[in-house]
Design an enzyme around this catalytic site. Sequence first.
Site, PDB file in Angstrom:
ATOM      1  N   THR A 133       0.825  -1.212   0.000  1.00 20.07           N
ATOM      2  CA  THR A 133       0.000   0.000   0.000  1.00 20.07           C
ATOM      3  C   THR A 133       0.858   1.261   0.000  1.00 20.07           C
ATOM      4  O   THR A 133       1.998   1.236   0.479  1.00 20.07           O
ATOM      5  CB  THR A 133      -0.901   0.003   1.255  1.00 20.07           C
ATOM      6  OG1 THR A 133      -1.467   1.288   1.436  1.00 20.07           O
ATOM      7  CG2 THR A 133      -0.102  -0.318   2.516  1.00 20.07           C
ATOM      8  N   ASP A 134       0.280   2.350  -0.490  1.00 21.78           N
ATOM      9  CA  ASP A 134       0.994   3.638  -0.436  1.00 21.78           C
ATOM     10  C   ASP A 134       1.059   4.189   0.993  1.00 21.78           C
ATOM     11  O   ASP A 134       1.797   5.133   1.265  1.00 21.78           O
ATOM     12  CB  ASP A 134       0.347   4.665  -1.374  1.00 21.78           C
ATOM     13  CG  ASP A 134      -1.112   4.966  -1.042  1.00 21.78           C
ATOM     14  OD1 ASP A 134      -1.654   4.371  -0.087  1.00 21.78           O
ATOM     15  OD2 ASP A 134      -1.715   5.806  -1.743  1.00 21.78           O
ATOM     16  N   GLU A 135       0.294   3.569   1.916  1.00 25.03           N
ATOM     17  CA  GLU A 135       0.260   4.098   3.284  1.00 25.03           C
ATOM     18  C   GLU A 135       1.605   3.932   3.988  1.00 25.03           C
ATOM     19  O   GLU A 135       1.854   4.569   5.008  1.00 25.03           O
ATOM     20  CB  GLU A 135      -0.878   3.448   4.076  1.00 25.03           C
ATOM     21  CG  GLU A 135      -2.200   3.652   3.365  1.00 25.03           C
ATOM     22  CD  GLU A 135      -3.440   3.287   4.167  1.00 25.03           C
ATOM     23  OE1 GLU A 135      -3.391   3.331   5.403  1.00 25.03           O
ATOM     24  OE2 GLU A 135      -4.453   2.965   3.536  1.00 25.03           O
ATOM     25  N   TYR A 159      -1.499  -0.446  10.886  1.00 20.79           N
ATOM     26  CA  TYR A 159      -1.633  -1.137   9.593  1.00 20.79           C
ATOM     27  C   TYR A 159      -0.451  -0.785   8.689  1.00 20.79           C
ATOM     28  O   TYR A 159       0.226  -1.668   8.136  1.00 20.79           O
ATOM     29  CB  TYR A 159      -2.962  -0.750   8.924  1.00 20.79           C
ATOM     30  CG  TYR A 159      -3.036  -1.095   7.452  1.00 20.79           C
ATOM     31  CD1 TYR A 159      -3.034  -2.426   7.022  1.00 20.79           C
ATOM     32  CD2 TYR A 159      -3.087  -0.088   6.470  1.00 20.79           C
ATOM     33  CE1 TYR A 159      -3.083  -2.745   5.670  1.00 20.79           C
ATOM     34  CE2 TYR A 159      -3.149  -0.397   5.128  1.00 20.79           C
ATOM     35  CZ  TYR A 159      -3.147  -1.733   4.727  1.00 20.79           C
ATOM     36  OH  TYR A 159      -3.195  -2.040   3.394  1.00 20.79           O
ATOM     37  N   LYS A 163       2.576  -3.189   7.134  1.00 18.63           N
ATOM     38  CA  LYS A 163       2.833  -3.365   5.691  1.00 18.63           C
ATOM     39  C   LYS A 163       4.260  -2.905   5.354  1.00 18.63           C
ATOM     40  O   LYS A 163       4.936  -3.518   4.517  1.00 18.63           O
ATOM     41  CB  LYS A 163       1.809  -2.586   4.852  1.00 18.63           C
ATOM     42  CG  LYS A 163       0.381  -3.103   4.946  1.00 18.63           C
ATOM     43  CD  LYS A 163       0.190  -4.519   4.414  1.00 18.63           C
ATOM     44  CE  LYS A 163       0.326  -4.624   2.916  1.00 18.63           C
ATOM     45  NZ  LYS A 163      -0.050  -5.994   2.438  1.00 18.63           N
ATOM     46  N   ASN A 188      -5.760   3.841  -2.609  1.00 17.25           N
ATOM     47  CA  ASN A 188      -7.050   3.301  -2.147  1.00 17.25           C
ATOM     48  C   ASN A 188      -7.852   2.699  -3.291  1.00 17.25           C
ATOM     49  O   ASN A 188      -8.129   3.379  -4.273  1.00 17.25           O
ATOM     50  CB  ASN A 188      -7.890   4.418  -1.522  1.00 17.25           C
ATOM     51  CG  ASN A 188      -7.392   4.821  -0.162  1.00 17.25           C
ATOM     52  OD1 ASN A 188      -6.285   5.334  -0.034  1.00 17.25           O
ATOM     53  ND2 ASN A 188      -8.183   4.575   0.855  1.00 17.25           N
TER      54      ASN A 188
HETATM   55  P1  NAD Z   1      -9.348  -7.649   2.318  1.00 18.33           P
HETATM   56  O1  NAD Z   1      -9.318  -7.350   3.790  1.00 18.33           O
HETATM   57  O2  NAD Z   1     -10.583  -7.423   1.539  1.00 18.33           O
HETATM   58  O3  NAD Z   1      -8.943  -9.187   2.072  1.00 18.33           O
HETATM   59  C1  NAD Z   1      -7.886  -9.807   2.752  1.00 18.33           C
HETATM   60  C2  NAD Z   1      -7.993 -11.302   2.508  1.00 18.33           C
HETATM   61  O4  NAD Z   1      -6.901 -11.927   3.179  1.00 18.33           O
HETATM   62  C3  NAD Z   1      -9.274 -11.918   3.062  1.00 18.33           C
HETATM   63  O5  NAD Z   1      -9.824 -12.833   2.139  1.00 18.33           O
HETATM   64  C4  NAD Z   1      -8.793 -12.635   4.328  1.00 18.33           C
HETATM   65  O6  NAD Z   1      -9.581 -13.792   4.641  1.00 18.33           O
HETATM   66  C5  NAD Z   1      -7.383 -13.015   3.933  1.00 18.33           C
HETATM   67  N1  NAD Z   1      -6.530 -13.195   5.119  1.00 18.33           N
HETATM   68  C6  NAD Z   1      -6.426 -12.372   6.197  1.00 18.33           C
HETATM   69  N2  NAD Z   1      -5.567 -12.887   7.087  1.00 18.33           N
HETATM   70  C7  NAD Z   1      -5.100 -14.055   6.563  1.00 18.33           C
HETATM   71  C8  NAD Z   1      -4.185 -15.024   7.004  1.00 18.33           C
HETATM   72  N3  NAD Z   1      -3.568 -14.924   8.192  1.00 18.33           N
HETATM   73  N4  NAD Z   1      -3.931 -16.094   6.212  1.00 18.33           N
HETATM   74  C9  NAD Z   1      -4.569 -16.225   5.011  1.00 18.33           C
HETATM   75  N5  NAD Z   1      -5.447 -15.337   4.543  1.00 18.33           N
HETATM   76  C10 NAD Z   1      -5.721 -14.255   5.312  1.00 18.33           C
HETATM   77  O7  NAD Z   1      -8.111  -6.834   1.720  1.00 18.33           O
HETATM   78  P2  NAD Z   1      -7.957  -6.164   0.286  1.00 18.33           P
HETATM   79  O8  NAD Z   1      -8.537  -4.794   0.345  1.00 18.33           O
HETATM   80  O9  NAD Z   1      -8.402  -7.112  -0.759  1.00 18.33           O
HETATM   81  O10 NAD Z   1      -6.368  -6.004   0.234  1.00 18.33           O
HETATM   82  C11 NAD Z   1      -5.552  -7.032  -0.298  1.00 18.33           C
HETATM   83  C12 NAD Z   1      -4.098  -6.612  -0.197  1.00 18.33           C
HETATM   84  O11 NAD Z   1      -3.898  -5.397  -0.918  1.00 18.33           O
HETATM   85  C13 NAD Z   1      -3.622  -6.360   1.231  1.00 18.33           C
HETATM   86  O12 NAD Z   1      -2.316  -6.853   1.348  1.00 18.33           O
HETATM   87  C14 NAD Z   1      -3.641  -4.852   1.356  1.00 18.33           C
HETATM   88  O13 NAD Z   1      -2.659  -4.418   2.269  1.00 18.33           O
HETATM   89  C15 NAD Z   1      -3.301  -4.435  -0.060  1.00 18.33           C
HETATM   90  N6  NAD Z   1      -3.835  -3.117  -0.479  1.00 18.33           N
HETATM   91  C16 NAD Z   1      -5.149  -2.822  -0.311  1.00 18.33           C
HETATM   92  C17 NAD Z   1      -5.629  -1.586  -0.747  1.00 18.33           C
HETATM   93  C18 NAD Z   1      -7.088  -1.221  -0.613  1.00 18.33           C
HETATM   94  O14 NAD Z   1      -7.455  -0.077  -0.876  1.00 18.33           O
HETATM   95  N7  NAD Z   1      -7.969  -2.139  -0.245  1.00 18.33           N
HETATM   96  C19 NAD Z   1      -4.755  -0.663  -1.340  1.00 18.33           C
HETATM   97  C20 NAD Z   1      -3.404  -1.015  -1.495  1.00 18.33           C
HETATM   98  C21 NAD Z   1      -2.956  -2.245  -1.065  1.00 18.33           C
HETATM   99  P1  TYD Z   2     -10.678   3.785   4.426  1.00 18.88           P
HETATM  100  O1  TYD Z   2     -11.672   3.296   3.428  1.00 18.88           O
HETATM  101  O2  TYD Z   2     -10.747   3.229   5.814  1.00 18.88           O
HETATM  102  O3  TYD Z   2      -9.236   3.632   3.802  1.00 18.88           O
HETATM  103  P2  TYD Z   2      -7.789   4.165   4.345  1.00 18.88           P
HETATM  104  O4  TYD Z   2      -7.893   4.527   5.769  1.00 18.88           O
HETATM  105  O5  TYD Z   2      -6.945   2.961   4.133  1.00 18.88           O
HETATM  106  O6  TYD Z   2      -7.426   5.326   3.479  1.00 18.88           O
HETATM  107  O7  TYD Z   2     -10.851   5.350   4.558  1.00 18.88           O
HETATM  108  C1  TYD Z   2     -10.703   6.209   3.438  1.00 18.88           C
HETATM  109  C2  TYD Z   2     -10.775   7.639   3.957  1.00 18.88           C
HETATM  110  O8  TYD Z   2     -12.092   7.869   4.459  1.00 18.88           O
HETATM  111  C3  TYD Z   2      -9.829   7.905   5.119  1.00 18.88           C
HETATM  112  O9  TYD Z   2      -9.346   9.235   5.008  1.00 18.88           O
HETATM  113  C4  TYD Z   2     -10.703   7.758   6.338  1.00 18.88           C
HETATM  114  C5  TYD Z   2     -12.056   8.238   5.840  1.00 18.88           C
HETATM  115  N1  TYD Z   2     -13.237   7.611   6.462  1.00 18.88           N
HETATM  116  C6  TYD Z   2     -14.268   8.411   6.941  1.00 18.88           C
HETATM  117  O10 TYD Z   2     -14.207   9.659   6.875  1.00 18.88           O
HETATM  118  N2  TYD Z   2     -15.360   7.810   7.488  1.00 18.88           N
HETATM  119  C7  TYD Z   2     -15.470   6.448   7.591  1.00 18.88           C
HETATM  120  O11 TYD Z   2     -16.489   5.943   8.132  1.00 18.88           O
HETATM  121  C8  TYD Z   2     -14.397   5.637   7.086  1.00 18.88           C
HETATM  122  C9  TYD Z   2     -14.470   4.130   7.187  1.00 18.88           C
HETATM  123  C10 TYD Z   2     -13.303   6.263   6.520  1.00 18.88           C
END
Ligand code: NAD
Ligand code: TYD
Length: 374
Positions: A133-135, A159, A163, A188
């Site tokens: 993630t970019d975070e 988090y 990462k 995101n």
């Molecule tokens: P998500 O929370 O929707 O899914 C995570 C999946 O991992 C789930 O299916 C969960 O069951 C599985 N999991 C969790 N713990 C586990 C473990 N110990 N062993 C095996 N499986 C496990 O997450 P996502 O949004 O699909 O994100 C996927 C990846 O992409 C993550 O690594 C996250 O850090 C990264 N990412 C997400 C975003 C975003 O905006 N969602 C952005 C950048 C990077």
């Molecule tokens: P989120 O979807 O939790 O992603 P991330 O924290 O990884 O960026 O949140 C996106 C943005 O929205 C973040 O700035 C937090 C804000 N946010 C709210 O303002 N209200 C909410 O209920 C949630 C879940 C997030």
Amino acid sequence: MRLLVTGGCGFIGSAVVRRVLRTTDWTVVVLDKLTYAAEPRALEETAADPRYRLVVGDVADAELLARLFAEYRPDAVLHLAAESHVDRSIDGPEAFLSTNVVGTFRLLEAALAHWRTLSEPDRSRFRFHHVSTDEVFGALDPEDAPFRETSPYDPRSPYAASKAAADHFVRAWFHTYGLPVLISNASNNYGPWQFPEKLIPLAIAKALEGQPIPLYGRGEQVRDWLFVDDHAAALLAILGRGRVGRTYLVGARAERTNLELVRTLCAILDELVPNSPHRPHARLIRFVADRPGHDRRYAIDPTRLEAELGWRPSRSLEEGLRATVAWYLAHRDWLAEMRARYDGRRLGLVRPAAAGAEPAAAGTGRTEPEGTER
Ligand code: NAD
Ligand code: TYD
């Protein structure tokens, strides 16, 4: 090609698996613990495909990993399994350490042991792609240039710290042991099948329920939004053609403040649900207590990905949001079911309202009640 995808039942992982099975002749084994965030129904269309298999288990389980690598002998690993929600990491960081850090370490160990058994040509073809993630880069001020591959690490939330640690381990396994790794850091994501604790599906669900839509602080934080299928396409481009040892940043140049974003969602809902008793939905927006350590702004410069691999997002943010809202409207039962699964109050994810909280400009004039559920 045999691909091992960890976290393949999650929001992004399932989009990747659907794309792989649709666009390649590869076989895919998914390792997933099926946490609260998993949704195996997102893979329903692939379940009957003989090239797909699901193994339920923990990415931190060294014994299971050894068996899986020995039996399945993957040519590549796409590592997405993670605890992914910042608010949960604030309220309970330990699971983030176990899965994101220890899990990544164990997966690296298993992948390295497997890689060492391969013939020379297979070794050079093997890839370990870590999805991040970019975070990890921390927070930008409004006037700062977007993150680049060379940006210093500065994680702020548990988090992001977990990462970042995982990224460092992956890089160490490249430099120390020669494991052919790739790392991508994306902004995101949004799109179908996202668990409704994240901002976009949560806002859509609350609007449909006629409930207050909570915006942390004043809704001024900026996020850079990426459609999940565009991310999946980028991951496959990086896995297939990325340079070993390299990092790629994935983003679609779509920065919005949270308030702008949620107002856009509300306007789309006004249009797509013309008979809603809650129109105009923007009236439901409420400012609530800010997230502790809330990062001000994330933004990605995707020049390397575009220039080296020719990747481009397939749609604008407005097109993507419209398609996303339409998808959630067509899956209202699913959304309601997931909302029932997510009980913020039970999970302790509830904070008091911000001191002096006031409604958004488009609000109704009502203030946020104490203990607003997130
Ligand atoms: P998500 O929370 O929707 O899914 C995570 C999946 O991992 C789930 O299916 C969960 O069951 C599985 N999991 C969790 N713990 C586990 C473990 N110990 N062993 C095996 N499986 C496990 O997450 P996502 O949004 O699909 O994100 C996927 C990846 O992409 C993550 O690594 C996250 O850090 C990264 N990412 C997400 C975003 C975003 O905006 N969602 C952005 C950048 C990077
Ligand atoms: P989120 O979807 O939790 O992603 P991330 O924290 O990884 O960026 O949140 C996106 C943005 O929205 C973040 O700035 C937090 C804000 N946010 C709210 O303002 N209200 C909410 O209920 C949630 C879940 C997030």
